[in-house]
Motif scaffolding. Structure first.
Motif, PDB file in Angstrom:
ATOM      1  N   LEU A 192       0.800  -1.221   0.000  1.00 27.35           N
ATOM      2  CA  LEU A 192       0.000   0.000   0.000  1.00 27.35           C
ATOM      3  C   LEU A 192       0.833   1.272   0.000  1.00 27.35           C
ATOM      4  O   LEU A 192       0.364   2.307  -0.477  1.00 27.35           O
ATOM      5  CB  LEU A 192      -0.935   0.018   1.214  1.00 27.35           C
ATOM      6  N   GLY A 193       2.049   1.217   0.558  1.00 30.63           N
ATOM      7  CA  GLY A 193       2.806   2.445   0.718  1.00 30.63           C
ATOM      8  C   GLY A 193       2.047   3.414   1.596  1.00 30.63           C
ATOM      9  O   GLY A 193       1.613   3.068   2.694  1.00 30.63           O
ATOM     10  N   ASP A 194       1.855   4.641   1.104  1.00 32.12           N
ATOM     11  CA  ASP A 194       1.093   5.644   1.857  1.00 32.12           C
ATOM     12  C   ASP A 194      -0.342   5.791   1.353  1.00 32.12           C
ATOM     13  O   ASP A 194      -1.035   6.744   1.714  1.00 32.12           O
ATOM     14  CB  ASP A 194       1.792   7.007   1.764  1.00 32.12           C
ATOM     15  N   SER A 195      -0.789   4.861   0.515  1.00 29.24           N
ATOM     16  CA  SER A 195      -2.132   4.943  -0.039  1.00 29.24           C
ATOM     17  C   SER A 195      -3.114   4.135   0.797  1.00 29.24           C
ATOM     18  O   SER A 195      -2.752   3.122   1.407  1.00 29.24           O
ATOM     19  CB  SER A 195      -2.147   4.413  -1.471  1.00 29.24           C
ATOM     20  N   MET A 196      -4.350   4.576   0.804  1.00 30.26           N
ATOM     21  CA  MET A 196      -5.387   3.800   1.465  1.00 30.26           C
ATOM     22  C   MET A 196      -5.653   2.529   0.662  1.00 30.26           C
ATOM     23  O   MET A 196      -5.538   2.520  -0.563  1.00 30.26           O
ATOM     24  CB  MET A 196      -6.674   4.628   1.569  1.00 30.26           C
ATOM     25  N   PRO A 197      -6.023   1.435   1.332  1.00 27.68           N
ATOM     26  CA  PRO A 197      -6.324   0.206   0.592  1.00 27.68           C
ATOM     27  C   PRO A 197      -7.582   0.350  -0.250  1.00 27.68           C
ATOM     28  O   PRO A 197      -8.493   1.107   0.097  1.00 27.68           O
ATOM     29  CB  PRO A 197      -6.512  -0.835   1.696  1.00 27.68           C
ATOM     30  N   THR A 198      -7.601  -0.358  -1.353  1.00 24.76           N
ATOM     31  CA  THR A 198      -8.776  -0.394  -2.216  1.00 24.76           C
ATOM     32  C   THR A 198      -9.150  -1.843  -2.477  1.00 24.76           C
ATOM     33  O   THR A 198      -8.411  -2.773  -2.137  1.00 24.76           O
ATOM     34  CB  THR A 198      -8.512   0.305  -3.564  1.00 24.76           C
ATOM     35  N   PHE A 199     -10.272  -2.033  -3.101  1.00 28.20           N
ATOM     36  CA  PHE A 199     -10.726  -3.373  -3.437  1.00 28.20           C
ATOM     37  C   PHE A 199      -9.711  -4.119  -4.302  1.00 28.20           C
ATOM     38  O   PHE A 199      -9.516  -5.323  -4.156  1.00 28.20           O
ATOM     39  CB  PHE A 199     -12.073  -3.283  -4.150  1.00 28.20           C
ATOM     40  N   SER A 200      -9.047  -3.398  -5.179  1.00 30.35           N
ATOM     41  CA  SER A 200      -8.080  -4.034  -6.077  1.00 30.35           C
ATOM     42  C   SER A 200      -6.827  -4.516  -5.347  1.00 30.35           C
ATOM     43  O   SER A 200      -6.053  -5.300  -5.896  1.00 30.35           O
ATOM     44  CB  SER A 200      -7.681  -3.077  -7.196  1.00 30.35           C
ATOM     45  N   ASP A 201      -6.624  -4.067  -4.108  1.00 29.03           N
ATOM     46  CA  ASP A 201      -5.463  -4.514  -3.328  1.00 29.03           C
ATOM     47  C   ASP A 201      -5.691  -5.874  -2.664  1.00 29.03           C
ATOM     48  O   ASP A 201      -4.727  -6.509  -2.205  1.00 29.03           O
ATOM     49  CB  ASP A 201      -5.122  -3.497  -2.239  1.00 29.03           C
ATOM     50  N   LEU A 202      -6.922  -6.331  -2.573  1.00 28.12           N
ATOM     51  CA  LEU A 202      -7.230  -7.530  -1.796  1.00 28.12           C
ATOM     52  C   LEU A 202      -6.408  -8.758  -2.210  1.00 28.12           C
ATOM     53  O   LEU A 202      -5.895  -9.469  -1.338  1.00 28.12           O
ATOM     54  CB  LEU A 202      -8.726  -7.846  -1.871  1.00 28.12           C
ATOM     55  N   LEU A 213      -9.862  -5.231   4.721  1.00 28.21           N
ATOM     56  CA  LEU A 213      -9.734  -3.793   4.494  1.00 28.21           C
ATOM     57  C   LEU A 213      -9.677  -3.010   5.802  1.00 28.21           C
ATOM     58  O   LEU A 213      -8.938  -2.014   5.908  1.00 28.21           O
ATOM     59  CB  LEU A 213     -10.901  -3.306   3.633  1.00 28.21           C
ATOM     60  N   CYS A 214     -10.410  -3.444   6.816  1.00 26.61           N
ATOM     61  CA  CYS A 214     -10.366  -2.741   8.104  1.00 26.61           C
ATOM     62  C   CYS A 214      -9.026  -2.935   8.798  1.00 26.61           C
ATOM     63  O   CYS A 214      -8.444  -1.979   9.325  1.00 26.61           O
ATOM     64  CB  CYS A 214     -11.510  -3.213   8.998  1.00 26.61           C
ATOM     65  N   VAL A 215      -8.527  -4.156   8.810  1.00 26.72           N
ATOM     66  CA  VAL A 215      -7.214  -4.395   9.416  1.00 26.72           C
ATOM     67  C   VAL A 215      -6.141  -3.618   8.672  1.00 26.72           C
ATOM     68  O   VAL A 215      -5.264  -2.982   9.280  1.00 26.72           O
ATOM     69  CB  VAL A 215      -6.892  -5.903   9.440  1.00 26.72           C
ATOM     70  N   ALA A 216      -6.174  -3.645   7.345  1.00 31.37           N
ATOM     71  CA  ALA A 216      -5.162  -2.939   6.562  1.00 31.37           C
ATOM     72  C   ALA A 216      -5.204  -1.441   6.826  1.00 31.37           C
ATOM     73  O   ALA A 216      -4.162  -0.790   7.024  1.00 31.37           O
ATOM     74  CB  ALA A 216      -5.375  -3.221   5.080  1.00 31.37           C
ATOM     75  N   THR A 217      -6.401  -0.861   6.854  1.00 29.34           N
ATOM     76  CA  THR A 217      -6.540   0.581   7.047  1.00 29.34           C
ATOM     77  C   THR A 217      -6.036   1.013   8.415  1.00 29.34           C
ATOM     78  O   THR A 217      -5.329   2.023   8.547  1.00 29.34           O
ATOM     79  CB  THR A 217      -8.018   0.993   6.890  1.00 29.34           C
ATOM     80  N   ILE A 218      -6.371   0.257   9.449  1.00 27.92           N
ATOM     81  CA  ILE A 218      -6.013   0.654  10.815  1.00 27.92           C
ATOM     82  C   ILE A 218      -4.559   0.302  11.136  1.00 27.92           C
ATOM     83  O   ILE A 218      -3.806   1.128  11.666  1.00 27.92           O
ATOM     84  CB  ILE A 218      -6.982  -0.005  11.817  1.00 27.92           C
ATOM     85  N   ALA A 219      -4.123  -0.925  10.799  1.00 21.16           N
ATOM     86  CA  ALA A 219      -2.763  -1.355  11.138  1.00 21.16           C
ATOM     87  C   ALA A 219      -1.713  -0.588  10.348  1.00 21.16           C
ATOM     88  O   ALA A 219      -0.551  -0.524  10.752  1.00 21.16           O
ATOM     89  CB  ALA A 219      -2.618  -2.854  10.892  1.00 21.16           C
TER      90      ALA A 219
END
Length: 479
Positions: free
Chosen positions: A303-313, A417-423
């Motif tokens: 992700l780097g500094d980007s928010m996760p998206t559906f395409s990252d799953l 997506l929630c774990v990725a966004t918060i962690a």
């Protein structure tokens, strides 16, 4: 690979009497088991008052009950039906026969994995709001992560079911009412063990009735508001699709109380179980620094500094493995039960009509015959190429067979997506000296909550979620 063994209840040294097991079950459905249930039992029957009770505790017996002969055991047990009927009425989660088939045909396309990309931005948006609120807390200040995760998942499901305009203000009332409902509902339906019919009235306390009314008031009000307001052409809410859906075979639509019941099912399935799964995940990560470090490495790399998206799953493979392992150790619904509607037979064992069938994810997920180091937290076991894959009937956090959870794809995507966004932005730390105790009434929760504090990370993601989801092939195999 971590050597961490997370908390689990005391295991009885020997088999208790049937009545003692019932007494223990009234306290917690995962605290009534002896050591042999995790090592030896695969198909065990006993008599409890007027009912024959059977534990299916092997992949083969679970496949028999929930898949091969599902039609003989499709009815939920009296305990499940009477525990949930006050909230969801004839919702498809606890019905059977033709009612279940018709409702399932209507519901399944609405929450099919093909629609996940539409809801992913909402998941990331709400998780980002939660993360940013946590980062404003004073350093070292403890708060209950179970409560926070309940609010997060309720907010997501409210915005997803009702749309952003109607969802936000109602989430907390439903969360509070459902928590009170769990405190009030009876653990076991003793009337059914006595052989009394379903028509025999079950007592309901005033507090339980208030909790139910609190949930129904919110749902009825939102449905009425949705029906009267001008529908936004870009509104992707589930309630709108549910109101427009019709059975292709009969032309039937869901209306009135039936609509409210199915909305309640969507809310219950999308809120409670996911909140618990996320809570247990934060606990596990806080106690396994090597796992947490590997998770952070993946998030920074993907992700780097980007928010996760559906395409990252598809690229968040370790994040998904962490959640899979979390739900192995702490399945959100750790106790599944059915009632035989016809006489059956399994390997010469008679199963009379009316027998209760127990399939217990809590046990099969920790069974020593089917898992290596079953009590250890080892996410690597779910990575591709890491040894033999256990039978799909040994891993059932969303149940299995024709009655597998219809929201499986939604829940899996939400968790990742929630774990990725918060962690991505912070670490959570368990309150020093706090003893974690898992208990199960309707779902698996930590007794007394999960007090934790926040530590910021250096690699914090940007706050704004993407406006549009990226298109991709769905990574989940179930609808």
């Amino acid at each position: 690979m971590t050597d961490f063994i997370p908390a689990y209840p005391y295991r009885l040294p020997k088999k208790p009497s049937a009545l003692k097991r019932v007494w223990l079950a009234r306290q917690s459905l995962i605290g009534m088991w002896e050591e042999d249930a995790y090592d030896d039992y695969e198909f065990v029957s006993t008599q409890v008052l007027a009912r024959k009770v059977i534990l299916c505790n092997s992949p083969e017996s679970i496949q028999f009950a929930f898949s091969t002969r599902n039609a003989s055991f499709e009815r939920k047990s009296p305990q499940e039906r009477f525990a949930l009927a006050p909230i969801i009425g004839d919702g498809h989660f606890i019905t059977d026969g033709e009612t279940w088939k018709r409702r399932r045909r209507l519901i399944a396309p609405i929450i099919h994995v093909s629609h996940l990309a539409e809801f992913a931005p909402t998941m990331v948006e709400v998780a980002g709001e939660t993360r940013d609120r946590w980062l404003k807390r004073p350093a070292g200040q403890s708060f209950d992560v179970l409560t926070e995760m309940a609010q997060l998942t309720a907010e997501i499901i409210c915005r997803s079911v009702f749309g952003r305009e109607l969802g936000h203000e109602h989430a907390q009332q439903v969360v509070d009412s459902f928590s009170e409902y769990q405190r009030q509902i009876a653990q076991l339906d003793m009337f059914s063990f006595l052989g009394l019919p379903d028509s025999f009235p079950r007592p309901r306390s005033r507090a339980l009735r208030r909790a139910v009314q609190g949930i129904h008031d919110v749902l009825d009000g939102i449905i009425d508001s949705y029906q009267t307001r001008k529908k936004d052409k870009n509104d992707a809410s589930l309630v709108g699709r549910l109101m427009e859906a019709h059975d292709e075979e009969t032309g039937e639509r869901i209306q009135g109380e039936a609509l409210r019941n199915e909305v309640a099912v969507l809310f219950m399935a999308g809120h409670e179980g996911n909140a618990n799964a996320l809570t247990w995940t934060w606990y596990l990560l806080s106690q396994a620094p090597d796992v947490e470090a590997r998770l952070h490495d993946e998030l920074d790399r993907v992700l780097g500094d980007s928010m996760p998206t559906f395409s990252d799953l598809p690229r968040l493979t370790y994040t998904r493995a962490v959640l899979d392992e979390s739900m192995r150790l702490y399945p959100p619904v750790p106790f599944l039960s059915r009632e035989a509607i016809v006489d059956e037979n399994y390997k010469g064992e008679s199963i009379p009509r009316g027998s209760l069938i127990f399939v217990v994810p809590w046990l099969i997920h920790r069974h020593k015959k089917f898992w290596d180091k079953p009590d250890h937290f080892i996410p690597e076991r779910f990575l591709p190429g890491n040894g033999p894959t256990p039978s799909k009937f040994a891993y059932i956090p969303f149940s299995i067979g024709p009655r597998v959870c219809s929201g499986l794809g939604f829940g899996s995507a939400e968790g990742i997506l929630c774990v990725a966004t918060i962690a991505q932005a912070l670490r959570l730390r368990l309150k020093q000296g706090y003893k974690v105790e898992p208990v199960c009434r309707l779902t698996l929760r930590p007794a007394g909550g999960m007090p934790m504090s926040v530590e910021p990370r250096q690699h914090a993601a940007k706050v704004a979620p993407p406006d549009e989801p990226a298109a991709m092939a769905c990574p989940f195999g179930h609808g």
